[in-house]
Design an enzyme around this catalytic site. Structure first.
Site, PDB file in Angstrom:
ATOM      1  N   LYS A 106      13.467   1.869  -1.373  1.00  6.44           N
ATOM      2  CA  LYS A 106      12.483   1.250  -0.487  1.00  6.44           C
ATOM      3  C   LYS A 106      12.906   1.320   0.974  1.00  6.44           C
ATOM      4  O   LYS A 106      12.073   1.406   1.867  1.00  6.44           O
ATOM      5  CB  LYS A 106      12.243  -0.200  -0.906  1.00  6.44           C
ATOM      6  CG  LYS A 106      11.546  -0.321  -2.257  1.00  6.44           C
ATOM      7  CD  LYS A 106      11.276  -1.768  -2.620  1.00  6.44           C
ATOM      8  CE  LYS A 106      10.537  -1.859  -3.955  1.00  6.44           C
ATOM      9  NZ  LYS A 106      10.264  -3.270  -4.338  1.00  6.44           N
ATOM     10  N   LYS A 121       6.742   5.222 -12.472  1.00  3.47           N
ATOM     11  CA  LYS A 121       6.198   3.991 -13.025  1.00  3.47           C
ATOM     12  C   LYS A 121       4.861   3.641 -12.368  1.00  3.47           C
ATOM     13  O   LYS A 121       4.677   3.851 -11.168  1.00  3.47           O
ATOM     14  CB  LYS A 121       7.198   2.846 -12.798  1.00  3.47           C
ATOM     15  CG  LYS A 121       6.826   1.542 -13.466  1.00  3.47           C
ATOM     16  CD  LYS A 121       7.904   0.494 -13.200  1.00  3.47           C
ATOM     17  CE  LYS A 121       7.505  -0.853 -13.767  1.00  3.47           C
ATOM     18  NZ  LYS A 121       8.482  -1.912 -13.460  1.00  3.47           N
ATOM     19  N   LYS A 143       1.728  -1.188  -8.170  1.00  2.00           N
ATOM     20  CA  LYS A 143       0.732  -1.715  -7.239  1.00  2.00           C
ATOM     21  C   LYS A 143       0.918  -1.123  -5.847  1.00  2.00           C
ATOM     22  O   LYS A 143      -0.021  -1.103  -5.048  1.00  2.00           O
ATOM     23  CB  LYS A 143       0.848  -3.245  -7.157  1.00  2.00           C
ATOM     24  CG  LYS A 143       0.386  -3.970  -8.402  1.00  2.00           C
ATOM     25  CD  LYS A 143       0.528  -5.486  -8.246  1.00  2.00           C
ATOM     26  CE  LYS A 143       1.970  -5.921  -8.280  1.00  2.00           C
ATOM     27  NZ  LYS A 143       2.111  -7.395  -8.199  1.00  2.00           N
TER      28      LYS A 143
END
Length: 336
Positions: A113, A199, A202
């Site tokens: 991230k 995966k 969202k």
């Protein structure tokens, strides 16, 4: 004999999707019958990346409604909002002061991230696993349901608990209970519809990559129709060269409630043109009752608020007792 306790939570960012349902919530529905379940909305975690403050509270209520619509029973499970209990933030600070920095710098999710955020990466993102450790250890769970991608975070949680117990407790009288992971093999990692190696998430910018729990039937049909596939004739599980095939078959297996062997036999000779409509129809049927109940709950804010208030009070009793025990072990004076 008292039930063993489990704890888990989901960030209230965006709409919940099939990955959240099949990989986590549906598992919790089964576990609440056997375990003392504490389930929360992880809204403190939601601001470790850029977020919309106008949506945060509403998204928190949506996740609470989704929990109940999917089958979580407030009479059996404790549902609460993370930020409604200040013990989470306070215990995180105490943990920060005993957690070596290099433990956090090696966390895989932070590295991934941080690359995306560049110079805007926050201390909060680095410290996310310590907050997660506080979330877990506050409630003294015996088991923590986690996906494969969260195993490293739970290992860190166990390391922090063991470090605090070693430094400020004793083998006979540990300060914190050290939890064990609970990993469900099937469906624990639902993958993207646009890339079977990633995966379902969202945070993926492509709406096509996921089926949201609130997607109307026509959208579900369209997303499955456009899902990435391959030119092979016949469908089968567990082929590393066909990740999308394995993912879509797994979705069908979980949504239809059939065994892996039954799905393998049914779909072995199918082509995508036959299988995709079957999968879409199965998904629409499985989500229909969830969507009806979700809309009912979102229309009754008073009821949702009563559930979260009761959850906060019950969770607070456990969390504040754990926090007080940790502060006492660290030598803090008691409030006068």
């Amino acid at each position: 004999m008292a039930k063993q306790r489990i704890l888990s939570g989901i960030q209230p960012t965006g709409n919940l999707h099939l990955g959240n349902y099949l990989g986590a919530i549906r598992n919790w529905v089964d576990l609440q019958e056997e375990y003392d379940a504490y389930l929360f909305m992880a809204d403190l975690h939601a601001i470790t990346v850029p977020h919309d403050p106008a949506q945060l509270a509403e998204d928190t209520y949506k996740v609470a409604a989704a929990y109940i619509a999917c089958g979580i029973d407030p009479e059996k499970a404790t549902i609460f909002v993370q930020s409604h209990l200040s013990a989470h933030a306070e215990l995180t600070w105490l943990f920060n002061c005993i957690t070596p920095l290099n433990w956090l710098e090696r966390m895989i999710q932070f590295k991934e991230k941080a690359v995306k955020q560049g110079e805007n990466v926050s201390i909060g993102l680095l410290d996310y696993p310590v907050l997660m450790a506080a979330d877990i250890l506050l409630y003294e769970p015996d088991l923590v349901p986690v996906g494969e991608d969260q195993k490293q975070h739970l290992e860190l949680t166990r390391d922090i608990a063991n470090r605090l117990n070693f430094q400020f407790g004793s083998e006979e009288n540990p300060v914190l209970k050290v939890p064990e992971p609970m990993i469900r093999p099937e469906g624990a990692r639902v993958m993207s519809l646009t890339d079977g190696s990633k995966k379902m998430s969202k945070s993926d910018p492509s709406e096509q990559s996921r089926i949201d729990l609130t997607d109307p039937p026509e959208v579900i049909v369209k997303k499955f129709k456009r899902a990435k596939t391959d030119p092979e004739r016949g469908l089968w599980f567990d082929d590393p060269a066909r990740p999308e095939c394995n993912n879509l078959l797994t979705l069908y297996m979980l949504l239809s409630g059939q065994t892996k062997a039954a799905v393998a036999a049914e779909c072995r000779e199918m082509g995508w043109g036959q299988f995709k409509p079957l999968l879409a129809e199965t998904a629409v049927a499985a989500l229909a009752p969830i969507q009806v109940r979700f809309n009912e709950l979102m229309g009754d804010r008073t009821y949702l608020e009563s559930i979260l208030k009761a959850g906060r009070e019950k969770a607070g009793d456990v969390a504040n007792a754990t926090l007080a025990r940790v502060k006492d072990a660290l030598g803090y004076s008691k409030p006068l």
